[in-house]
Design a protein around this motif. Sequence first.
Motif, PDB file in Angstrom:
ATOM      1  N   ASN A 123       0.819  -1.211   0.000  1.00  0.00           N
ATOM      2  CA  ASN A 123       0.000   0.000   0.000  1.00  0.00           C
ATOM      3  C   ASN A 123       0.857   1.266   0.000  1.00  0.00           C
ATOM      4  O   ASN A 123       0.524   2.244  -0.669  1.00  0.00           O
ATOM      5  N   LYS A 124       1.983   1.234   0.718  1.00  0.00           N
ATOM      6  CA  LYS A 124       2.856   2.403   0.770  1.00  0.00           C
ATOM      7  C   LYS A 124       3.555   2.639  -0.564  1.00  0.00           C
ATOM      8  O   LYS A 124       3.746   3.779  -0.984  1.00  0.00           O
ATOM      9  N   GLU A 127       5.212   2.706  -7.142  1.00  0.00           N
ATOM     10  CA  GLU A 127       6.508   2.191  -7.606  1.00  0.00           C
ATOM     11  C   GLU A 127       6.370   0.744  -8.090  1.00  0.00           C
ATOM     12  O   GLU A 127       6.977   0.350  -9.089  1.00  0.00           O
ATOM     13  N   VAL A 128       5.596  -0.046  -7.353  1.00  0.00           N
ATOM     14  CA  VAL A 128       5.412  -1.450  -7.726  1.00  0.00           C
ATOM     15  C   VAL A 128       4.722  -1.545  -9.080  1.00  0.00           C
ATOM     16  O   VAL A 128       5.159  -2.286  -9.968  1.00  0.00           O
ATOM     17  N   ILE A 129       3.669  -0.766  -9.285  1.00  0.00           N
ATOM     18  CA  ILE A 129       2.944  -0.789 -10.558  1.00  0.00           C
ATOM     19  C   ILE A 129       3.833  -0.314 -11.693  1.00  0.00           C
ATOM     20  O   ILE A 129       3.745  -0.821 -12.821  1.00  0.00           O
ATOM     21  N   ALA A 130       4.741   0.626 -11.410  1.00  0.00           N
ATOM     22  CA  ALA A 130       5.629   1.149 -12.451  1.00  0.00           C
ATOM     23  C   ALA A 130       6.563   0.068 -12.999  1.00  0.00           C
ATOM     24  O   ALA A 130       7.080   0.194 -14.102  1.00  0.00           O
ATOM     25  N   ILE A 131       6.788  -0.997 -12.239  1.00  0.00           N
ATOM     26  CA  ILE A 131       7.648  -2.092 -12.699  1.00  0.00           C
ATOM     27  C   ILE A 131       7.025  -2.790 -13.904  1.00  0.00           C
ATOM     28  O   ILE A 131       7.725  -3.157 -14.850  1.00  0.00           O
ATOM     29  N   ALA A 132       5.721  -2.971 -13.881  1.00  0.00           N
ATOM     30  CA  ALA A 132       5.039  -3.682 -14.961  1.00  0.00           C
ATOM     31  C   ALA A 132       3.647  -3.099 -15.156  1.00  0.00           C
ATOM     32  O   ALA A 132       2.645  -3.723 -14.816  1.00  0.00           O
ATOM     33  N   PRO A 133       3.588  -1.856 -15.690  1.00  0.00           N
ATOM     34  CA  PRO A 133       2.274  -1.215 -15.832  1.00  0.00           C
ATOM     35  C   PRO A 133       1.362  -1.942 -16.821  1.00  0.00           C
ATOM     36  O   PRO A 133       1.843  -2.453 -17.826  1.00  0.00           O
ATOM     37  N   ARG A 134       0.090  -1.997 -16.514  1.00  0.00           N
ATOM     38  CA  ARG A 134      -0.910  -2.611 -17.401  1.00  0.00           C
ATOM     39  C   ARG A 134      -1.575  -1.471 -18.154  1.00  0.00           C
ATOM     40  O   ARG A 134      -2.367  -0.723 -17.591  1.00  0.00           O
TER      41      ARG A 134
END
Length: 108
Positions: free
Chosen positions: A63-64, A68-75
Amino acid sequence: MSNFVWCHGPSCHKSHTQDRIRGVKGSKVLRTKKVTQDRWNSGIDLSMYSYFCSQGCYNDFANKHVREVIAIAPRTEALETPVSIERVESTTYGGHKYMETRILTVDN
Ligand SMILES: [Zn+2]
């Protein structure tokens, strides 16, 4: 020799549990938990439990850092799975007949 990483939960050291208490009297702290690296959470069995002591710490981290996590593999577009649809007549345990939709995956 113990092989471990510190839990990556951003608030792990704020949870009030006895197993986090460290230090001498008058100078106590709650410390981030160690996550032992063993065959169940490392190597080929690598999982979130290799880096987090609990589901809660994983959720706090996700959640924090979600952007950044989504930026690794954006859909950026929808994915699709080829399927075939079958309508078949089924029967309940009570003998009632009804139509059931079955979704079958198609190899491609
Ligand atoms: Zn933790």
